[in-house]
Design a protein around this motif. Structure first.
Motif, mmCIF file in Angstrom:
data_model
loop_
_atom_site.group_PDB
_atom_site.id
_atom_site.type_symbol
_atom_site.label_atom_id
_atom_site.label_comp_id
_atom_site.label_asym_id
_atom_site.label_seq_id
_atom_site.Cartn_x
_atom_site.Cartn_y
_atom_site.Cartn_z
ATOM 1 N N PRO A 136 -17.191 -104.529 -24.828
ATOM 2 C CA PRO A 136 -16.320 -105.715 -24.949
ATOM 3 C C PRO A 136 -15.189 -105.466 -25.862
ATOM 4 C CG PRO A 136 -18.619 -106.519 -25.126
ATOM 5 C CD PRO A 136 -18.889 -104.991 -25.028
ATOM 6 N N THR A 137 -14.016 -105.789 -25.507
ATOM 7 C CA THR A 137 -12.810 -105.597 -25.953
ATOM 8 C C THR A 137 -12.637 -105.817 -27.604
ATOM 9 O OG1 THR A 137 -12.119 -107.679 -25.419
ATOM 10 C CG2 THR A 137 -11.312 -106.019 -24.147
ATOM 11 N N SER A 138 -13.555 -106.729 -28.145
ATOM 12 C CA SER A 138 -13.854 -107.137 -29.363
ATOM 13 C C SER A 138 -14.257 -105.762 -30.153
ATOM 14 C CB SER A 138 -14.685 -108.311 -29.637
ATOM 15 O OG SER A 138 -16.020 -108.195 -29.346
ATOM 16 N N LYS A 139 -14.868 -104.975 -29.377
ATOM 17 C CA LYS A 139 -15.523 -103.921 -30.010
ATOM 18 C C LYS A 139 -14.932 -102.633 -29.587
ATOM 19 C CE LYS A 139 -19.390 -106.067 -31.497
ATOM 20 N NZ LYS A 139 -19.730 -106.179 -32.890
ATOM 21 N N ASN A 140 -13.809 -102.553 -29.246
ATOM 22 C CA ASN A 140 -12.816 -101.328 -28.715
ATOM 23 C C ASN A 140 -12.683 -100.554 -29.709
ATOM 24 O OD1 ASN A 140 -10.810 -102.829 -30.277
ATOM 25 N ND2 ASN A 140 -9.286 -102.941 -28.662
ATOM 26 N N ILE A 141 -12.533 -100.891 -30.957
ATOM 27 C CA ILE A 141 -12.580 -99.698 -32.064
ATOM 28 C C ILE A 141 -13.862 -98.684 -32.284
ATOM 29 C CG2 ILE A 141 -12.489 -99.445 -34.708
ATOM 30 C CD1 ILE A 141 -10.749 -101.895 -34.623
ATOM 31 N N VAL A 142 -14.869 -99.630 -32.052
ATOM 32 C CA VAL A 142 -16.235 -98.990 -32.210
ATOM 33 C C VAL A 142 -16.397 -97.824 -30.867
ATOM 34 C CG1 VAL A 142 -18.565 -99.393 -31.703
ATOM 35 C CG2 VAL A 142 -17.528 -100.880 -33.177
ATOM 36 N N ALA A 143 -15.847 -98.315 -29.549
ATOM 37 C CA ALA A 143 -16.051 -97.650 -28.447
ATOM 38 C C ALA A 143 -15.153 -96.132 -28.454
ATOM 39 C CB ALA A 143 -15.429 -98.396 -27.188
ATOM 40 N N GLU A 144 -13.892 -96.366 -29.241
ATOM 41 C CA GLU A 144 -12.993 -95.347 -29.606
ATOM 42 C C GLU A 144 -13.539 -94.214 -30.387
ATOM 43 O OE1 GLU A 144 -8.575 -94.392 -31.120
ATOM 44 O OE2 GLU A 144 -9.017 -96.459 -30.937
ATOM 45 N N LEU A 208 -26.351 -89.667 -26.858
ATOM 46 C CA LEU A 208 -26.441 -88.178 -27.320
ATOM 47 C C LEU A 208 -27.014 -87.434 -26.112
ATOM 48 C CD1 LEU A 208 -27.969 -88.634 -31.155
ATOM 49 C CD2 LEU A 208 -25.683 -88.230 -30.249
ATOM 50 N N LYS A 209 -27.851 -87.501 -25.545
ATOM 51 C CA LYS A 209 -28.677 -86.737 -24.476
ATOM 52 C C LYS A 209 -27.553 -86.425 -23.272
ATOM 53 C CE LYS A 209 -32.290 -85.282 -21.848
ATOM 54 N NZ LYS A 209 -34.030 -85.261 -21.875
ATOM 55 N N TYR A 210 -26.974 -87.383 -23.026
ATOM 56 C CA TYR A 210 -25.632 -87.629 -21.966
ATOM 57 C C TYR A 210 -24.195 -87.442 -22.437
ATOM 58 C CZ TYR A 210 -29.807 -88.150 -19.146
ATOM 59 O OH TYR A 210 -31.148 -88.118 -18.439
ATOM 60 N N HIS A 211 -24.031 -87.002 -23.626
ATOM 61 C CA HIS A 211 -22.865 -86.974 -24.134
ATOM 62 C C HIS A 211 -21.665 -86.500 -23.353
ATOM 63 C CE1 HIS A 211 -24.005 -83.000 -25.501
ATOM 64 N NE2 HIS A 211 -22.787 -82.830 -25.831
ATOM 65 N N ASP A 212 -21.927 -85.469 -22.596
ATOM 66 C CA ASP A 212 -20.853 -84.778 -21.715
ATOM 67 C C ASP A 212 -20.339 -85.796 -20.828
ATOM 68 O OD1 ASP A 212 -23.246 -84.577 -20.848
ATOM 69 O OD2 ASP A 212 -22.481 -82.910 -19.743
ATOM 70 N N LYS A 213 -21.319 -86.782 -20.590
ATOM 71 C CA LYS A 213 -20.881 -87.740 -19.251
ATOM 72 C C LYS A 213 -19.987 -88.893 -19.944
ATOM 73 C CE LYS A 213 -23.744 -85.695 -16.568
ATOM 74 N NZ LYS A 213 -23.401 -84.860 -15.275
ATOM 75 N N PHE A 214 -19.717 -88.973 -21.202
ATOM 76 C CA PHE A 214 -19.251 -89.920 -21.731
ATOM 77 C C PHE A 214 -17.844 -89.701 -22.581
ATOM 78 C CE2 PHE A 214 -23.527 -91.201 -21.499
ATOM 79 C CZ PHE A 214 -23.452 -92.203 -20.782
ATOM 80 N N ILE A 215 -17.430 -88.461 -22.110
ATOM 81 C CA ILE A 215 -16.041 -88.181 -23.010
ATOM 82 C C ILE A 215 -15.175 -87.562 -22.259
ATOM 83 C CG2 ILE A 215 -17.387 -87.680 -25.304
ATOM 84 C CD1 ILE A 215 -17.617 -84.774 -24.730
#
Length: 215
Positions: A136-144, A208-215
């Motif tokens: 959620p956009t309120s957590k966008n700093i966390v996501a980044e 962590l296990k699928y970290h390459d999928k999320f970057i």
């Protein structure tokens, strides 16, 4: 279920490729063979709100999407028009995810990993893009911050990775990363706290296990 579950495996709302969402809400309700009142109660929203969604008078927020996932609606159907509203693979995924006491069990983890691999391949097949953290956009700093931290995961970090130690491993990765010009120790401290309070052990394990999928 915490706010980010399944959001790791889906594109955010702006990237969805699907028919009008109001049609899907009606299809899901009909698949359950229940009326608006019961469906609204199941999703934790007023009946009037649900009615407005079905009539396309209002746009659902992310909590509504996550509630649909919580009751077993397949994210492949919800976000990509693939398959039916309820998918046996996703049912097993949900059952395993909710089994917190035995989440180290290899059979349970296999259900989770099988669905994620199946899901990620299907999405990749559609548009060929990498996968994004959808928080959620309120957590966008966390996501980044998390996205950039995942770029620093090494093979050594993943040795001995388990659900039970996943948070400690990820927090160590965050602690060792060099801060950028826009980062501060206060931000790092708040992210570490968010990992403890806003994420489940299993979610961090998957990240962590699928970290390459999320970057």
């Amino acid at each position: 279920m915490s706010y980010c579950i399944f959001a790791f495996y889906i594109y955010f709302l702006y990237n969805m490729k699907m028919k009008d969402f109001n049609e899907k809400i009606i299809e899901i309700r009909k698949a359950l063979k229940i009326g608006q009142k019961e469906f609204a109660e199941k999703l934790g929203v007023p009946q009037g709100t649900l009615s407005n969604y079905e009539l396309k008078k209002r746009t659902p927020n992310i909590d509504f999407f996550l509630n649909l996932l919580n009751i077993g609606v397949s994210p492949l159907y919800l976000f990509y028009d693939i398959g039916q509203p309820f998918d046996p693979k996703f049912d097993k995924f949900l059952a395993s995810y909710h089994n917190e006491k035995e989440n180290e069990d290899e059979n349970l983890l296999k259900h989770i990993e099988d669905f994620l691999i199946y899901y990620l391949k299907q999405v990749k097949k559609i548009d060929g893009n990498s996968f994004k953290l959808a928080i959620p956009t309120s957590k966008n700093i966390v996501a980044e911050f998390i996205s950039t931290s995942l770029k620093e995961v090494t093979d050594d970090d993943l040795k001995g990775l388990k659900v039970s130690n996943s948070k400690n491993i990820f927090k160590n990765i965050i602690r060792r990363r060099k801060l950028t010009a826009t980062d501060t120790e206060i931000k790092r401290s708040s992210i570490l706290n968010e990992i403890d309070t806003g994420f489940s052990d299993l979610e961090v394990y998957v990240l962590l296990k699928y970290h390459d999928k999320f970057i």
